[in-house]
Design a protein around this motif. Structure first.
Motif, mmCIF file in Angstrom:
data_model
loop_
_atom_site.group_PDB
_atom_site.id
_atom_site.type_symbol
_atom_site.label_atom_id
_atom_site.label_comp_id
_atom_site.label_asym_id
_atom_site.label_seq_id
_atom_site.Cartn_x
_atom_site.Cartn_y
_atom_site.Cartn_z
ATOM 1 N N ALA A 1 -5.350 92.987 131.698
ATOM 2 C CA ALA A 1 -5.375 92.908 130.555
ATOM 3 C C ALA A 1 -6.313 93.820 129.749
ATOM 4 O O ALA A 1 -6.121 94.394 128.691
ATOM 5 C CB ALA A 1 -6.035 91.535 130.371
ATOM 6 N N LYS B 1 -4.573 97.113 129.461
ATOM 7 C CA LYS B 1 -3.648 96.868 128.389
ATOM 8 C C LYS B 1 -4.375 97.394 126.946
ATOM 9 O O LYS B 1 -3.782 97.963 126.041
ATOM 10 C CB LYS B 1 -2.980 95.538 128.248
ATOM 11 N N TRP C 1 -0.954 75.192 127.873
ATOM 12 C CA TRP C 1 -1.332 75.799 126.672
ATOM 13 C C TRP C 1 -1.916 74.696 125.670
ATOM 14 O O TRP C 1 -1.386 73.568 125.374
ATOM 15 C CB TRP C 1 -0.352 76.540 126.021
ATOM 16 N N ASN D 1 -3.874 78.406 120.553
ATOM 17 C CA ASN D 1 -3.573 77.792 121.870
ATOM 18 C C ASN D 1 -3.891 78.966 122.999
ATOM 19 O O ASN D 1 -3.641 80.139 122.673
ATOM 20 C CB ASN D 1 -2.032 77.566 122.133
ATOM 21 N N TYR E 1 -4.489 79.121 127.598
ATOM 22 C CA TYR E 1 -3.990 78.747 128.905
ATOM 23 C C TYR E 1 -5.038 78.268 129.527
ATOM 24 O O TYR E 1 -5.894 78.862 129.950
ATOM 25 C CB TYR E 1 -3.013 79.941 129.616
ATOM 26 N N GLU F 1 -6.774 86.168 129.884
ATOM 27 C CA GLU F 1 -5.931 87.064 130.378
ATOM 28 C C GLU F 1 -4.353 86.624 130.600
ATOM 29 O O GLU F 1 -3.291 87.327 130.976
ATOM 30 C CB GLU F 1 -6.417 87.662 131.936
ATOM 31 N N LYS F 2 -4.285 85.085 130.479
ATOM 32 C CA LYS F 2 -3.093 84.682 130.690
ATOM 33 C C LYS F 2 -2.483 83.775 129.342
ATOM 34 O O LYS F 2 -1.825 82.970 129.306
ATOM 35 C CB LYS F 2 -3.024 83.475 131.803
ATOM 36 N N GLY G 1 -1.551 85.162 126.469
ATOM 37 C CA GLY G 1 -0.908 85.993 125.591
ATOM 38 C C GLY G 1 -1.860 86.773 124.544
ATOM 39 O O GLY G 1 -2.752 87.314 124.946
ATOM 40 N N GLU G 2 -0.983 87.220 123.043
ATOM 41 C CA GLU G 2 -1.893 88.056 122.433
ATOM 42 C C GLU G 2 -3.243 87.620 121.909
ATOM 43 O O GLU G 2 -4.104 88.316 121.718
ATOM 44 C CB GLU G 2 -1.036 88.363 121.158
ATOM 45 N N HIS G 3 -3.432 86.424 121.688
ATOM 46 C CA HIS G 3 -4.424 85.726 121.346
ATOM 47 C C HIS G 3 -5.806 85.991 122.479
ATOM 48 O O HIS G 3 -7.016 86.444 122.312
ATOM 49 C CB HIS G 3 -4.712 84.341 121.055
ATOM 50 N N LEU H 1 -5.591 88.538 124.521
ATOM 51 C CA LEU H 1 -5.856 89.979 124.597
ATOM 52 C C LEU H 1 -6.922 90.267 123.462
ATOM 53 O O LEU H 1 -7.843 90.911 123.697
ATOM 54 C CB LEU H 1 -4.656 90.560 124.466
ATOM 55 N N THR I 1 0.036 71.218 125.209
ATOM 56 C CA THR I 1 1.442 71.407 124.638
ATOM 57 C C THR I 1 2.537 71.311 125.731
ATOM 58 O O THR I 1 2.219 71.675 127.039
ATOM 59 C CB THR I 1 1.555 72.655 123.866
ATOM 60 N N TYR J 1 8.591 87.171 127.250
ATOM 61 C CA TYR J 1 7.146 86.902 126.861
ATOM 62 C C TYR J 1 7.098 87.302 125.342
ATOM 63 O O TYR J 1 6.469 86.471 124.534
ATOM 64 C CB TYR J 1 6.283 88.128 127.613
ATOM 65 N N PHE K 1 1.215 88.743 129.666
ATOM 66 C CA PHE K 1 0.018 88.108 129.957
ATOM 67 C C PHE K 1 0.197 86.467 129.558
ATOM 68 O O PHE K 1 -0.614 85.869 128.894
ATOM 69 C CB PHE K 1 -0.934 88.811 128.786
#
Lengths: 213, 256
Positions: free
Chosen positions: A27, A30, A128, A148, A150, A192-193, A195-197, A199, B3, B40, B74
């Motif tokens: 992450a 990235k 999530w 959300n 994880y 790190e799991k 998604g975009e939020h 990162l 969720t 993804y 990710f």
């Protein structure tokens, strides 16, 4: 080995055998940074930003960190107000103690307990869930309230001082899912799991850490 | 509120995705890395890679895939198929998998669940239960099968689910062998029976043919997550369509 001024921009990830170390490193890469994965206390203490990854049990985590002398390093980092991001069990070990496996003393950096999630819902809490932002802080920049993230855990932190609770999440109980205390950021979820939020949260942390020096 | 998860499953053999050839807009829809990145971006909550032709010599190909996928996506990544030992698990987790899914090896040696959970944490250990429905004079039951469905183990699926959870499984991936690939809907009774028998999350698998099936599994089937291959690979529905549909019907879903 980097020395002197070079260390001003070094991002370390503490290597004590945590399972998600590689994901955390991926992450950070990235985002365009080159993290240093290290189990050397000197290197960690000299870094501009430190990430403490974590999955699994609190007792194992503390004992692995102890073997490397890292629990003292973590205390020093927090004392010196160094930017530190602690993840999942990395957050839990900062409290006074945990109910996991009966009762286990932790680092006591954040007064409070780590408790078992209440029965009635599936445990572990996997998936999530929303993080309600309790404070306005640049770590949340670009991340909507109740976004959300994880989660995967069976225990949760309950700090005594509510003013350090930066985010809460509901799962049978309204629990603390994020702590901010000076330059310490700690999350129960896994950025790190996430998604975009997720990162974005790391990017915000690194921006804070690296520009602050 | 937690969720419900939508999980596409990629069946891989010899380093190639077996289904999914209808993705005309992807450069190479058979490339697991490219397909994973596509899912993804579409909003998958998690990904499962199943190595269906797993032999020791092709396992290295899977490790390479996991390494490359984990650099780009990710969200949680589960890998299964042919994992037989703690060392196999360690290699996959080290390559970047977040969880390993195990079936045959833990049926043969249930202690492996506990050993894996102690070494890597329960959250890493997904026990895959492939269940076959058996009709009998006093109703029906489910027995588990191993070796990719080729062998019946003669073990009651509900009892095994309870045992696996108590030995330290963090999640159960429950596949109906009868419904798998048939697009007739999940075996809701199987999923519900197991979900009610254990306190760990249950992922429903096998049989999804439309979005209503996903909805049924998450409500009537009491599943915490749904896994599907065919409907996503053959683009019968996209993941975002599935999420819109479920959200409109009141299911808590992660969007954006």
């Amino acid at each position: 080995m980097r020395k002197g001024n070079d260390m001003a921009k070094v991002i370390s990830i503490i290597d004590y055998g945590a399972g998600n170390l590689r994901s955390v490193a991926n992450a950070i890469k990235k985002l365009g940074y080159q993290p240093m994965i290290t189990s050397d206390s000197r290197e960690v203490l000299d870094s501009a930003a430190v990430i403490l990854p974590g999955v699994g049990a609190a007792a194992d985590t503390i004992s692995s960190l102890n073997k490397l002398g890292m629990t003292d390093v973590i205390r020093q980092l927090i004392q010196r107000q160094r930017p530190l991001f602690a993840i999942c069990v990395g957050l839990q070990i900062l409290l006074s103690g945990t109910e996991e496996g009966g009762w286990y003393e932790c680092l006591k950096v954040i007064p409070g307990k780590v408790k078992k999630l209440p029965p009635g819902f599936k445990i572990p809490h996997i998936g999530w869930n929303q993080v309600k932002q309790r404070v306005s802080h640049s770590i949340f920049e670009g991340i909507p309230d109740e976004a959300n993230f994880y989660f995967v855990h069976s225990f949760y932190a309950e700090p005594e001082d509510m003013s350090v609770v930066a985010g809460t999440t509901s799962y049978g109980v309204s629990m603390c899912s994020m702590v901010i205390k000076d330059n310490l950021i700690a999350a129960q979820f896994h950025p790190e799991k996430s998604g975009e939020h997720g990162l974005r949260m790391y990017a915000n942390f690194l921006k804070l850490a690296l520009n602050g020096r | 509120m937690l969720t419900k998860r939508i999980i596409p499953c990629l069946d891989v053999t010899q380093g190639r995705v077996v289904k999914g050839t209808s993705f005309t807009h992807l450069r190479d829809a058979g490339d697991p890395v490219e397909l994973a990145a596509f899912y993804y971006r579409e909003g998958a909550d998690e990904l499962v890679f199943l190595d269906i032709g797993a032999t020791p010599d092709v396992r290295d190909i899977m490790i390479d895939i996991v390494e490359r996928v984990s650099e780009q996506i990710f969200i949680p990544l589960t890998v299964g198929g042919g994992l037989r030992s703690i060392e196999d698990m360690r290699r996959m987790l080290k390559a970047g998998a977040d969880k390993v899914s195990i079936n045959t090896a833990v049926v043969q040696n249930p202690k492996l669940i506990t050993e894996g959970a102690e070494k890597f944490g329960s959250q890493c250990i997904v026990v895959a239960i492939d269940a076959k429905r058996l009709e009998s004079s006093d109703g029906h039951k489910w027995e588990i099968c191993t070796h990719g469905g080729r062998k019946s183990a003669g073990i009651d699926a509900i009892g095994w689910a309870k045992q696996a959870a108590s030995l330290g499984a963090g999640e159960l991936l429950v596949t109906s062998w009868d419904a798998d690939g048939q697009r007739i809907g999940y075996d809701l009774e199987l999923t519900r029976s197991i979900s009610e028998a254990v306190t760990v999350p249950v992922i429903a698998s096998g049989g999804a043919g439309n979005l209503e099936h996903l909805y049924e599994a998450l409500t009537l089937g009491k599943a915490d997550a749904v896994l599907a291959a065919t409907i996503f690979h053959y683009q019968i529905n996209s993941i975002s369509e599935a999420k819109d549909y479920l959200a409109a019907r009141g299911i808590p879903i992660r969007k954006g």
